[in-house]
Design a protein around this motif. Structure first.
Motif, PDB file in Angstrom:
ATOM      1  N   GLU A 266     -53.829 -50.257  90.061  1.00  0.00           N
ATOM      2  CA  GLU A 266     -52.485 -50.480  90.593  1.00  0.00           C
ATOM      3  C   GLU A 266     -51.433 -49.927  89.648  1.00  0.00           C
ATOM      4  N   ALA A 267     -51.662 -50.081  88.324  1.00  0.00           N
ATOM      5  CA  ALA A 267     -50.717 -49.520  87.360  1.00  0.00           C
ATOM      6  C   ALA A 267     -50.702 -48.002  87.420  1.00  0.00           C
ATOM      7  N   VAL A 268     -51.859 -47.404  87.620  1.00  0.00           N
ATOM      8  CA  VAL A 268     -51.920 -45.943  87.751  1.00  0.00           C
ATOM      9  C   VAL A 268     -51.182 -45.498  89.006  1.00  0.00           C
ATOM     10  N   ARG A 269     -51.335 -46.232  90.094  1.00  0.00           N
ATOM     11  CA  ARG A 269     -50.627 -45.883  91.332  1.00  0.00           C
ATOM     12  C   ARG A 269     -49.116 -46.000  91.160  1.00  0.00           C
ATOM     13  N   VAL A 270     -48.703 -47.005  90.412  1.00  0.00           N
ATOM     14  CA  VAL A 270     -47.276 -47.156  90.143  1.00  0.00           C
ATOM     15  C   VAL A 270     -46.762 -45.995  89.306  1.00  0.00           C
ATOM     16  N   ALA A 271     -47.570 -45.608  88.278  1.00  0.00           N
ATOM     17  CA  ALA A 271     -47.141 -44.491  87.437  1.00  0.00           C
ATOM     18  C   ALA A 271     -47.085 -43.193  88.216  1.00  0.00           C
ATOM     19  N   ARG A 272     -47.955 -43.008  89.196  1.00  0.00           N
ATOM     20  CA  ARG A 272     -47.962 -41.769  89.979  1.00  0.00           C
ATOM     21  C   ARG A 272     -46.799 -41.680  90.949  1.00  0.00           C
ATOM     22  N   MET A 273     -46.162 -42.766  91.230  1.00  0.00           N
ATOM     23  CA  MET A 273     -44.995 -42.710  92.112  1.00  0.00           C
ATOM     24  C   MET A 273     -43.845 -41.979  91.455  1.00  0.00           C
ATOM     25  N   GLY A 274     -43.832 -41.925  90.102  1.00  0.00           N
ATOM     26  CA  GLY A 274     -42.780 -41.203  89.404  1.00  0.00           C
ATOM     27  C   GLY A 274     -43.271 -39.847  88.951  1.00  0.00           C
ATOM     28  N   TYR A 275     -43.104 -39.595  87.635  1.00  0.00           N
ATOM     29  CA  TYR A 275     -43.539 -38.340  87.028  1.00  0.00           C
ATOM     30  C   TYR A 275     -44.665 -38.668  86.038  1.00  0.00           C
ATOM     31  N   VAL A 360     -40.302 -31.040  89.540  1.00  0.00           N
ATOM     32  CA  VAL A 360     -40.434 -30.684  88.127  1.00  0.00           C
ATOM     33  C   VAL A 360     -39.062 -30.837  87.498  1.00  0.00           C
ATOM     34  N   GLN A 361     -38.915 -31.832  86.654  1.00  0.00           N
ATOM     35  CA  GLN A 361     -37.650 -32.114  86.002  1.00  0.00           C
ATOM     36  C   GLN A 361     -37.751 -31.731  84.533  1.00  0.00           C
ATOM     37  N   LEU A 362     -36.698 -31.073  84.051  1.00  0.00           N
ATOM     38  CA  LEU A 362     -36.626 -30.667  82.653  1.00  0.00           C
ATOM     39  C   LEU A 362     -35.741 -31.648  81.913  1.00  0.00           C
ATOM     40  N   GLY A 363     -36.337 -32.409  81.027  1.00  0.00           N
ATOM     41  CA  GLY A 363     -35.589 -33.361  80.253  1.00  0.00           C
ATOM     42  C   GLY A 363     -35.073 -32.757  78.960  1.00  0.00           C
ATOM     43  N   VAL A 364     -34.588 -33.634  78.092  1.00  0.00           N
ATOM     44  CA  VAL A 364     -34.036 -33.170  76.822  1.00  0.00           C
ATOM     45  C   VAL A 364     -35.137 -32.597  75.933  1.00  0.00           C
ATOM     46  N   ARG A 370     -44.505 -34.125  88.828  1.00  0.00           N
ATOM     47  CA  ARG A 370     -45.233 -35.020  89.709  1.00  0.00           C
ATOM     48  C   ARG A 370     -46.643 -34.470  89.922  1.00  0.00           C
ATOM     49  N   LYS A 371     -47.460 -35.229  90.609  1.00  0.00           N
ATOM     50  CA  LYS A 371     -48.870 -34.874  90.709  1.00  0.00           C
ATOM     51  C   LYS A 371     -49.094 -33.581  91.488  1.00  0.00           C
TER      52      LYS A 371
END
Length: 683
Positions: A266-275, A360-364, A370-371
């Motif tokens: 469930e934690a992996v599924r939650v993490a996959r909802m984001g990046y 695909v987001q470019l951060g600082v 995403r998957k």
């Protein structure tokens, strides 16, 4: 527990600035028959999983805010509907269980299950509730079974397993009166604590209401969640690889169940909802620059030296999306196809690199993916790696084949040289065999002629030998007749000489015997003298005995003197016996020496007579007529040895034997003299 807490707690709670605690909970439980305990444990896991999802969402939110990532469109899963199904009032499972417990004797597990089905499954053929958390088939409804879909899976609970009895958890009246009237302060205090925990406090003067187990459980769970939310939690998931407790053994099904029931999936599924995929700028560019091999160096450099990593990643992403939207073409500008592109054409083509730029987001400092985009980029990366590895393998195989070809070529040339050498040597050998055959023919003819010559020569020599042998045999026969005649003459003379010699020896032995007889007579006279000496010795011994007896008479101890006299007498007797023995031996030795001397004198006379006879015989032979050389040698050799043998007849006395006997006589005399001296000393 309260006493332990009172002992270890701090005196003033306001002084506490920080604390650390460990929470160990049961995992998710799903058995063949699940009851009230499993419902409470799974309810706790649902509440903790919701708090864990919120914690993960909070961490993700902080990470996105720190990297300046737009995350407003991301939605995380929530299991609040499952919690409401269990605890919400008035239609929650536990709330309806409390209501059923209030009915007293009218309430039952079957009525409670019936109310649950009527609440969540109002339609006639409905088996799943509107929120999909509650379900029960017609057969399950008839058996009093209902199902709740938790985050780890669906669990079937059997209502008729004492839900109401376990929820009430009432103390019997007899036990209550026993605890209240007990004289032990400890029992009363424990009962008061238990009673206070199971009763609901009221501000008015009304009596306290008893709490059910579900109400106590929800209150404790709410306080636990509130405490966890005020702390900085760290989660540790423990996995058991197998149930046999054996090393290097992992059960896949067992691990999957633990991951699901522990909330890890469930934690992996939650993490996959984001990046879920995050790489730094340098790692992202170095990892995926190989996806654009046809892009020129001036458009997108291969090296990151003197370049801003973030700007370079932005440029790379733009070029990547632009190239991904174009159709794939492996031909060059001149229409040719490189070896690498030919290999790529033969492989399975990955999906086009087309995806929303927002994925695909470019951060600082990082690149968030995403998957979906990550899978496409990895598929293209594996595609190009396979093509490159295939190209390298083709080069290596080509190099190996070229090397193998050169080795085979060198080996073939070596074999050809060797074969030509063998052919040349075979031709030279044939020529040599032809020359050798001519030489062999000549040699064979020479051997034939030589055999004829040798045969003729051997026949001639044999004929000559037979003739010469016949002549020599005739001569030898004549010589042999002459030799027999001379031998007869010599043997006649020898027999005469032998008889004369024997007569002389007999006369010599007779003279020697007479001399020995005379010597024996002289020795008999010498024995008379020895007897006189013995008589004198006896007289001396008698005087010695008388003297010893006189001394013994005057001695103080008669026994000692007698023993001394006895010892002396024994010693004297022993010495007398020894003297007599030595005298007899001496007499024998003297007699033997005299006999040997007489024999030696007789032998000397006989030898002188023999020498004279030999001289006479040599004079007779010298006056005999001459003979041939061989006959002369035989005639001279024949009579000498028999005469010598005839002279040495009988017992021969040597000077060495005589000297040995004389030495023995001297030794006996010395020994006899020593015995006499010892006897004189004793006397």
């Amino acid at each position: 527990v309260q006493e332990v807490n009172n002992c270890i707690k701090w005196e003033n709670d306001s002084d506490i600035r920080s604390s650390a605690g460990v929470l160990d909970i049961f995992g998710f439980e799903s058995f063949a028959v699940n009851s009230f305990e499993q419902l409470c444990i799974n309810f706790t896991n649902e509440a903790l999983q919701q708090q864990f999802n919120k914690f993960i969402f909070k961490l993700e939110q902080e990470e996105y805010d720190r990297e300046s990532i737009d995350w407003a469109f991301i939605s995380f899963p929530d299991n609040q509907d499952c919690l409401d199904t269990i605890q919400a009032r008035p239609k929650g499972i536990l709330a309806m269980l409390d209501d059923e417990c209030k009915l007293g004797q009218r309430g039952s597990d079957k009525n409670w299950a019936k109310r649950l089905n009527e609440t969540y499954l109002p339609d006639k053929n409905q088996t799943v509730s509107a929120n999909t958390r509650y379900s029960a088939s017609k057969m399950q409804q008839a058996k009093g079974i209902f199902c709740v879909r938790h985050f780890a899976g669906q669990v079937a609970y059997t209502a008729e397993t004492g839900f109401l009895e376990k929820n009430r958890d009432e103390i019997p009246l007899t036990a209550k009166s026993l605890f209240e009237e007990d004289s032990s302060d400890l029992i009363k205090e424990i009962y008061d604590v238990q009673l206070g925990a199971s009763e609901e406090k009221t501000d008015s003067g009304k009596p306290a209401k008893a709490k059910t187990v579900s109400q106590q459980f929800k209150a404790q769970l709410s306080s636990l969640i509130e405490m966890i939310e005020t702390t900085d939690p760290h989660y540790i998931r423990c996995l058991k690889p197998n149930d046999a407790a054996k090393p290097k053994l992992m059960t896949r099904k067992r691990l999957t169940e633990q991951l699901r029931y522990g909330g890890v999936l469930e934690a992996v599924r939650v993490a996959r909802m984001g990046y879920p995929v995050r790489l730094d700028h340098a790692g992202f560019f170095k990892r995926y620059r190989m996806l654009l091999p046809s892009v020129a160096e001036d458009v997108l450099p291969w090296s990151m030296e003197d370049e801003d990593p973030q700007n370079l990643c932005v440029k790379f992403l733009d070029v990547l999306l632009e190239e991904g939207s174009k159709p794939v073409s492996y031909t060059n500008a001149d229409g040719s196809i490189s070896r690498a592109n030919q290999i790529r054409m033969t492989q399975r083509q990955p999906e086009p690199m087309v995806f929303p730029k927002a994925d695909v987001q470019l951060g600082v400092s990082k690149v968030f993916m995403r998957k979906g985009p990550h899978d496409k980029l990895e598929a293209h990366r594996v595609f190009h790696q396979n093509a490159s590895s295939t190209l390298i393998q083709s080069w290596m195989r080509g190099m190996q084949q070229r090397r193998r070809y050169l080795i085979m070529e060198d080996a073939a040339l070596t074999i050809e040289r060797w074969y030509r050498g063998c052919m040349g040597r075979a031709r030279w050998w044939r020529l040599r065999e032809a020359q050798a055959s001519l030489l062999l023919t000549n040699t064979f003819r020479m051997l034939i002629n030589r055999r004829k010559y040798d045969r003729s020569r051997r026949g001639t020599i044999l004929l000559q030998a037979q003739y010469r042998g016949r002549s020599v045999r005739k001569t030898n026969a004549a010589v042999k007749v002459q030799a027999y005649r001379r031998m007869y003459l010599c043997s006649t003379a020898y027999r005469k000489l032998k008889s004369a010699t024997i007569a002389i020896q007999c006369c010599a032995r007779r003279s020697a015997a007479k001399a020995v007889f005379n010597e024996i007579k002289r020795e008999q006279k010498d024995m008379g003298k020895l007897k006189e000496h013995n008589e004198k010795l006896k007289q001396e011994m008698a005087s010695l005995k008388a003297m010893l007896q006189a001394q013994a008479a005057h001695s103080a101890g008669k026994l000692e003197s007698e023993s001394a006299i006895k010892e002396k007498q024994e010693e004297i007797n022993r010495l007398e016996a020894r003297i007599a023995q030595l005298e007899s031996e001496l007499a024998k030795q003297k007699e033997l020496v005299q006999k040997l001397e007489s024999d030696l004198d007789a032998q000397k006379g006989a030898n002188q007579q023999l020498v004279q006879d030999l001289q006479q015989q040599r004079e007779m032979l010298a006056r005999s007529p001459p003979t041939p050389s061989k006959d002369r040698k035989r005639a001279n050799a024949i009579p000498v040895e028999p005469v010598a043998n005839a002279v040495i007849v009988g017992h021969t006395i040597t000077p060495e034997a005589l000297a040995q006997h004389r030495a023995e006589v001297a030794r006996l005399e010395e020994q006899l003299e020593e015995e006499r001296r010892m006897r004189r000393d004793m006397s």
